[in-house]
Scaffold this active site. Structure first.
Site, PDB file in Angstrom:
ATOM      1  N   GLU A  91     -36.767  37.439 -35.067  1.00 59.46           N
ATOM      2  CA  GLU A  91     -35.438  38.233 -34.847  1.00 59.46           C
ATOM      3  C   GLU A  91     -35.249  38.828 -36.097  1.00 59.46           C
ATOM      4  O   GLU A  91     -34.418  38.248 -37.093  1.00 59.46           O
ATOM      5  CB  GLU A  91     -34.455  36.964 -34.550  1.00 59.46           C
ATOM      6  N   HIS A 131     -31.947  29.585 -36.923  1.00 59.16           N
ATOM      7  CA  HIS A 131     -31.282  30.890 -36.641  1.00 59.16           C
ATOM      8  C   HIS A 131     -30.610  31.636 -37.611  1.00 59.16           C
ATOM      9  O   HIS A 131     -30.132  30.963 -38.699  1.00 59.16           O
ATOM     10  CB  HIS A 131     -30.214  30.929 -35.533  1.00 59.16           C
ATOM     11  N   GLY A 136     -29.471  36.829 -26.809  1.00 64.65           N
ATOM     12  CA  GLY A 136     -28.333  36.239 -27.066  1.00 64.65           C
ATOM     13  C   GLY A 136     -27.693  36.915 -26.054  1.00 64.65           C
ATOM     14  O   GLY A 136     -27.332  36.149 -24.855  1.00 64.65           O
ATOM     15  N   GLY A 137     -26.526  38.057 -26.464  1.00 64.15           N
ATOM     16  CA  GLY A 137     -25.644  38.634 -25.606  1.00 64.15           C
ATOM     17  C   GLY A 137     -25.925  38.727 -24.047  1.00 64.15           C
ATOM     18  O   GLY A 137     -25.199  38.383 -23.226  1.00 64.15           O
ATOM     19  N   GLY A 188     -27.315  41.223 -32.121  1.00 58.00           N
ATOM     20  CA  GLY A 188     -26.059  41.491 -31.750  1.00 58.00           C
ATOM     21  C   GLY A 188     -25.464  43.100 -32.134  1.00 58.00           C
ATOM     22  O   GLY A 188     -24.354  43.390 -32.165  1.00 58.00           O
ATOM     23  N   GLU A 235     -27.972  33.009 -38.138  1.00 60.43           N
ATOM     24  CA  GLU A 235     -26.693  32.978 -38.222  1.00 60.43           C
ATOM     25  C   GLU A 235     -26.551  31.707 -38.925  1.00 60.43           C
ATOM     26  O   GLU A 235     -25.729  31.318 -39.595  1.00 60.43           O
ATOM     27  CB  GLU A 235     -25.891  32.798 -36.817  1.00 60.43           C
ATOM     28  N   ASN A 277     -29.882  32.212 -25.567  1.00 60.55           N
ATOM     29  CA  ASN A 277     -29.043  31.453 -26.765  1.00 60.55           C
ATOM     30  C   ASN A 277     -27.557  31.947 -26.653  1.00 60.55           C
ATOM     31  O   ASN A 277     -27.204  33.080 -26.933  1.00 60.55           O
ATOM     32  CB  ASN A 277     -29.399  31.919 -28.189  1.00 60.55           C
ATOM     33  N   TRP A 278     -26.864  31.083 -26.124  1.00 62.17           N
ATOM     34  CA  TRP A 278     -25.519  31.375 -25.650  1.00 62.17           C
ATOM     35  C   TRP A 278     -24.416  31.509 -26.915  1.00 62.17           C
ATOM     36  O   TRP A 278     -23.474  32.062 -26.857  1.00 62.17           O
ATOM     37  CB  TRP A 278     -24.852  30.426 -24.720  1.00 62.17           C
ATOM     38  N   LYS A 279     -25.011  30.993 -27.853  1.00 64.10           N
ATOM     39  CA  LYS A 279     -24.131  31.079 -29.347  1.00 64.10           C
ATOM     40  C   LYS A 279     -22.774  30.260 -29.019  1.00 64.10           C
ATOM     41  O   LYS A 279     -22.780  29.297 -28.112  1.00 64.10           O
ATOM     42  CB  LYS A 279     -23.977  32.213 -29.896  1.00 64.10           C
ATOM     43  N   SER A 302     -31.298  42.251 -29.684  1.00 58.74           N
ATOM     44  CA  SER A 302     -30.687  43.043 -28.563  1.00 58.74           C
ATOM     45  C   SER A 302     -31.779  43.327 -27.265  1.00 58.74           C
ATOM     46  O   SER A 302     -31.802  44.393 -26.895  1.00 58.74           O
ATOM     47  CB  SER A 302     -30.475  44.380 -29.084  1.00 58.74           C
TER      48      SER A 302
END
Ligand code: 13P
Length: 242
Positions: free
Chosen positions: A160, A90, A222-223, A166, A92, A9-11, A201
């Protein structure tokens, strides 16, 4: 669906040249499994053009397929473009954009009806974990988002924990497994058979221990998915557990 399933997930990250570099690098490697990538909407056409073996998805969509919804993206338009899947719910979207359970439910149903695979995300906050309500919070999110669900083979659940997203703080394999086991029981009670991914993470150094847990069928990353090297390492470790 072939497991384990690793989704990036590149956000709201990457510019055109970075998208190109990511896929050029990934496409030059012998892949141990199928990578799934969700870039920003604006990069979907480029990602679809360069995807190689990858499946390409959106990070969100609306529940209406057309109409006066300025700035929104229709599930049918995503399918029409060649997109395979979408994330829904998600954390967010839930916390920053105040998306409610009912709203997310409508999105899940519309995205499935449009033929997209849905990755429905759930997870508790730090406060909820600390006061011992993790399983009931997750169950409520599942109840809300999966109301009136039709029979489908296109559903994936992503657990998640919000406090692990993150932050560099990963759930321990035991914490992740406990919640996954509870989700698996919930799904079984509803006669649903779908993969359950862990997110929060995930990185090359913790992939193997998480993926070795029963009921953890893959990862939502993610990251660490922004770097083709790290993402490849995660894919490789998940598919080659000792
Ligand atoms: P991080 O891997 O950066 O913690 O993000 C997890 C996530 O939110 C994936 O959807």
């Amino acid at each position: 669906m072939k497991l384990p399933l690793i989704i990036g997930n590149w956000k709201m990250n990457h510019l055109t040249e970075e998208v190109k570099a990511f896929f050029s690098d990934l496409n030059s490697r012998p892949l141990p499994g199928t990578p799934w990538i969700a870039p920003q909407f604006i990069h979907l056409p480029l990602a679809l053009e360069m995807k190689g073996e990858a499946k390409i998805g959106a990070q969100n969509c609306h529940f209406q397929n057309s109409g006066a919804f300025t700035g929104e993206i229709a599930p049918q338009a995503l399918k029409d473009l060649g997109v395979d899947f979408t994330l829904i719910g998600h954390s967010e979207r839930r916390s920053l954009f105040k998306e409610s359970g009912d709203f997310l439910n409508q999105k899940v149903l519309s995205a499935l009806a449009a033929g997209l695979t849905v990755v429905y995300c759930v997870g508790e906050s730090l406060g909820e974990r600390e006061n011992g309500t993790t399983n009931s919070v997750v169950e409520r999110q599942l109840d809300e988002g999966l109301k009136n669900l039709p029979a489908t083979e296109k559903l994936i659940i992503a657990y998640e924990p919000v406090w692990a997203i993150g932050t560099g703080k990963t759930a321990t394999p035991q914490q992740a497994q406990d919640t996954h086991t509870s989700i698996a029981k919930y799904l079984k009670n509803r006669d649903l058979d779908c993969p359950i991914l862990y997110g929060g993470s995930v990185k090359p150094s913790n992939t193997a221990e998480l993926m070795a847990c029963p009921n953890i069928d893959g990862a939502l990353v993610g990251g660490a998915s922004l770097s083709s090297e790290d993402f490849y390492q995660i894919l490789d470790k998940a598919h080659n557990l000792d």
